[in-house]
Each structure stands twice: as structure tokens, then as C-alpha cells.
Design a protein around this motif. Structure first.
Motif, PDB file in Angstrom:
ATOM      1  N   GLY A  71     -36.402 -46.492  40.470  1.00 34.27           N
ATOM      2  CA  GLY A  71     -35.541 -46.631  41.639  1.00 34.27           C
ATOM      3  C   GLY A  71     -34.918 -45.318  42.070  1.00 34.27           C
ATOM      4  O   GLY A  71     -34.799 -45.032  43.269  1.00 34.27           O
ATOM      5  N   ILE A  72     -34.495 -44.503  41.099  1.00 28.97           N
ATOM      6  CA  ILE A  72     -33.899 -43.197  41.410  1.00 28.97           C
ATOM      7  C   ILE A  72     -34.889 -42.329  42.180  1.00 28.97           C
ATOM      8  O   ILE A  72     -34.557 -41.724  43.204  1.00 28.97           O
ATOM      9  CB  ILE A  72     -33.461 -42.505  40.113  1.00 28.97           C
ATOM     10  CG1 ILE A  72     -32.251 -43.216  39.511  1.00 28.97           C
ATOM     11  CG2 ILE A  72     -33.157 -41.028  40.353  1.00 28.97           C
ATOM     12  CD1 ILE A  72     -31.950 -42.834  38.075  1.00 28.97           C
ATOM     13  N   LEU A  73     -36.122 -42.266  41.698  1.00 29.08           N
ATOM     14  CA  LEU A  73     -37.115 -41.423  42.354  1.00 29.08           C
ATOM     15  C   LEU A  73     -37.515 -41.976  43.716  1.00 29.08           C
ATOM     16  O   LEU A  73     -37.828 -41.206  44.627  1.00 29.08           O
ATOM     17  CB  LEU A  73     -38.337 -41.259  41.449  1.00 29.08           C
ATOM     18  CG  LEU A  73     -38.056 -40.533  40.130  1.00 29.08           C
ATOM     19  CD1 LEU A  73     -39.340 -40.315  39.348  1.00 29.08           C
ATOM     20  CD2 LEU A  73     -37.364 -39.198  40.361  1.00 29.08           C
ATOM     21  N   GLU A  74     -37.477 -43.291  43.865  1.00 27.71           N
ATOM     22  CA  GLU A  74     -37.768 -43.863  45.180  1.00 27.71           C
ATOM     23  C   GLU A  74     -36.693 -43.478  46.181  1.00 27.71           C
ATOM     24  O   GLU A  74     -36.982 -43.169  47.344  1.00 27.71           O
ATOM     25  CB  GLU A  74     -37.894 -45.387  45.094  1.00 27.71           C
ATOM     26  CG  GLU A  74     -38.314 -46.016  46.416  1.00 27.71           C
ATOM     27  CD  GLU A  74     -38.674 -47.480  46.280  1.00 27.71           C
ATOM     28  OE1 GLU A  74     -38.776 -48.144  47.318  1.00 27.71           O
ATOM     29  OE2 GLU A  74     -38.860 -47.953  45.154  1.00 27.71           O
ATOM     30  N   ILE A  75     -35.436 -43.484  45.752  1.00 27.59           N
ATOM     31  CA  ILE A  75     -34.348 -43.053  46.635  1.00 27.59           C
ATOM     32  C   ILE A  75     -34.552 -41.606  47.059  1.00 27.59           C
ATOM     33  O   ILE A  75     -34.408 -41.251  48.243  1.00 27.59           O
ATOM     34  CB  ILE A  75     -32.978 -43.236  45.930  1.00 27.59           C
ATOM     35  CG1 ILE A  75     -32.635 -44.716  45.821  1.00 27.59           C
ATOM     36  CG2 ILE A  75     -31.874 -42.506  46.697  1.00 27.59           C
ATOM     37  CD1 ILE A  75     -31.424 -44.999  44.972  1.00 27.59           C
TER      38      ILE A  75
END
Length: 287
Positions: free
Chosen positions: A275-279
Motif C-alpha cells: 500500500g505504501i508503494l502504491e501511494i
């Protein structure tokens, strides 16, 4: 059963319900899979900016090289690095009666690749150049430097030549707050590993980082016999603008996380890293 949540337009928010246990019975960490971080030698020259005498500077270089060798990193304390050696530089910053050592990794061309800080040392202890003090700093810093090198290797494995030339992306990870037991350390360490394995150099200082991540944990009473655990991973830009949050919600047996997080930290961090990298990808996309 897994549940996904969305907070307005802030970003993708992942949740964990029945936590899987993929890590049970296996040691954590990237080191077993990547025992030699880079096919280069790390030269550790005696530091001229560490507030040490010549003898103290040589001693800290030797201790750091030995600690890195114990991490399976090819390292050598030397005053004359070879032309293709990467370097580990040491600087000391004095503040309020303490000295905080900083360890800086540079490539063979002198470009900084990552940096870590270690626990502050009382000024008098640093000035005494005690072997035990310098050895403790080396023992604390070497695993953090190794994580930087592992991240660089992971980034290079999937990067284009242009990306390699400009250096891997760097991200500041601020330690997790608010978790009971060993949760703060467990979540911080596990998410560092997952972000490193996906091509980021994860460091604990702001210098050179374009993004930062931290997390806040809240544990409150849930349904009878259970506790509700909420983890919010907060992603921000260098200028302080918040880009998004990864939200994880779960109910666990009351008291089950009071001591050890174990597989819960592994599963939650693995999920959070995606999720962090998608953000970050969404924020970096044009338009």
C-alpha cells in the motif's frame, strides 16, 4: 477474511483480518537470501570529521569494518580506498552534551547512497575513545548499513541503466509508535525489509530522501474477549505534504500482542509495504 478500506482520496488502505502465519518457524530478515549485498568492497577510511584523534579514527574504522564483515559484507579499514571501492564515512554531530555518530554510504564516485544515525553517546565517553564504546557503535550501525546495501542491490536488480546512474530511490522510515510489547520494533524492522526488497533504500535520516513513512498503532477494547488493533501507515513528501495512509484494522484475542508480535508484524508489514508503494506511485504519476 480480508477487508479493504478507503479514506477519501488519500490513498489505498489495506486491512488484515485473520492474520496468516507465513513466517512461523523461519528466521526473519533479508540477509539469509542476500548474504553479500553488493559485488563491491566497502572501504572504511579513518574519519576526519568524527571528533576523534588519529588513533581513535583508526579504531572506529577497524571496528566498523569488523562489524560489517560479521554481516557478510566485504569491508576493509583502509586509509587508501581502491578506485572502485564504495566507502563508509563517519561523521559526528555534537548537541546538548552528546555526540551522535552518522554513517554515510557513498559509491566509488563519491555520490551518497544512504545514511544512518546511531544512538547518541555522552560527549565525555566519545572523547575518551573507549574501545567498548566505539565497538558498540559499530555493532549497532553495521546492520543498518547492511540494510542500505541490500536495498541498493534490490533496486539495481530491477532498475534501468538510467535509474542505476541516478541512484536508487531513498525513503525515510520513522520508527512505529504506540504498539504494545515488541510491536514498535517488530513492525519497523519488518516493513523496512519489505520496502528494501522492493527497490527502496530505507534510511532513518531525512537527508536525500524524497518520501517518509511512519506508523501509529492504537489498541482499544473490542468485542468481548478481544482487542481492536488499528495501524495507520502515514506517507509524506519531502516538503511535509501528506500523500496518503494505509489503514489496517483487526480484532485479536485480548492480551495476545502484549509481548510478541511475531507473524502478525510480518503479515501486517508485508501488506502495508504494498500500500505504501502504491501511494508513492500514484503521487508520482503524471496527471
Amino acid at each position: 477474511m480480508r477487508r479493504a478500506f478507503l479514506l477519501s482520496a488519500l490513498g489505498v488502505l489495506a486491512a488484515c483480518a485473520d492474520i496468516p502465519r507465513p513466517h512461523r518457524g523461519r528466521p526473519g530478515g533479508l540477509a539469509p537470501r542476500l548474504s553479500v549485498p553488493l559485488a563491491v568492497r566497502i572501504a572504511v577510511p579513518p574519519p576526519p570529521e568524527a571528533m576523534l584523534s588519529d588513533a581513535g579514527a583508526r579504531l572506529v574504522a577497524e571496528e566498523l569494518a569488523s562489524a560489517l564483515q560479521a554481516q557478510d559484507v566485504p569491508a576493509a579499514a583502509t586509509e587508501t580506498p581502491l578506485p572502485l571501492d564504495w566507502r563508509l564515512m563517519v561523521r559526528a554531530e555534537a548537541s546538548g552534551g552528546t555526540v551522535r555518530p552518522r554513517l554515510i554510504v557513498t559509491d566509488a564516485d563519491g555520490r551518497e547512497q544512504g545514511a544512518v544515525s546511531t544512538t547518541p553517546v555522552p560527549t565525555r565517553d566519545w572523547a575518551a575513545e573507549d574501545t567498548a564504546t566505539l565497538r558498540a557503535i559499530a555493532a549497532q550501525g553495521a546492520p543498518r548499513v547492511t540494510q542500505i546495501l541490500l536495498g541498493i542491490q534490490a533496486a539495481r536488480a530491477s532498475a534501468t541503466p538510467d535509474a542505476i546512474a541516478s541512484g536508487p530511490p531513498r525513503l525515510r522510515l520513522i520508527p512505529v509508535r504506540g504498539a504494545p510489547g515488541d510491536g514498535n520494533n517488530a513492525l519497523t524492522n519488518r516493513v523496512r525489509e519489505f520496502l528494501s526488497s522492493r527497490g527502496y533504500v530505507v534510511q532513518d535520516v531525512a537527508e536525500g530522501a524524497n518520501h517518509a513513512v511512519t506508523a501509529e498503532v492504537s489498541v482499544v477494547p473490542g468485542t468481548p474477549g478481544n482487542q481492536r488493533v488499528e495501524i495507520q501507515w502515514i506517507v509524506s513528501r519531502r516538503d511535509g505534504h501528506e500523500l496518503g495512509r494505509v489503514l489496517q484494522l483487526n480484532e485479536v484475542r485480548a492480551g495476545s500482542l502484549d509481548r510478541f508480535w511475531g507473524d502478525v508484524a510480518y503479515a501486517a508489514s508485508q501488506e502495508a509495504a504494498g500500500g505504501i508503494l502504491e501511494i508513492i506511485r500514484n503521487a508520482s504519476s503524471p496527471g
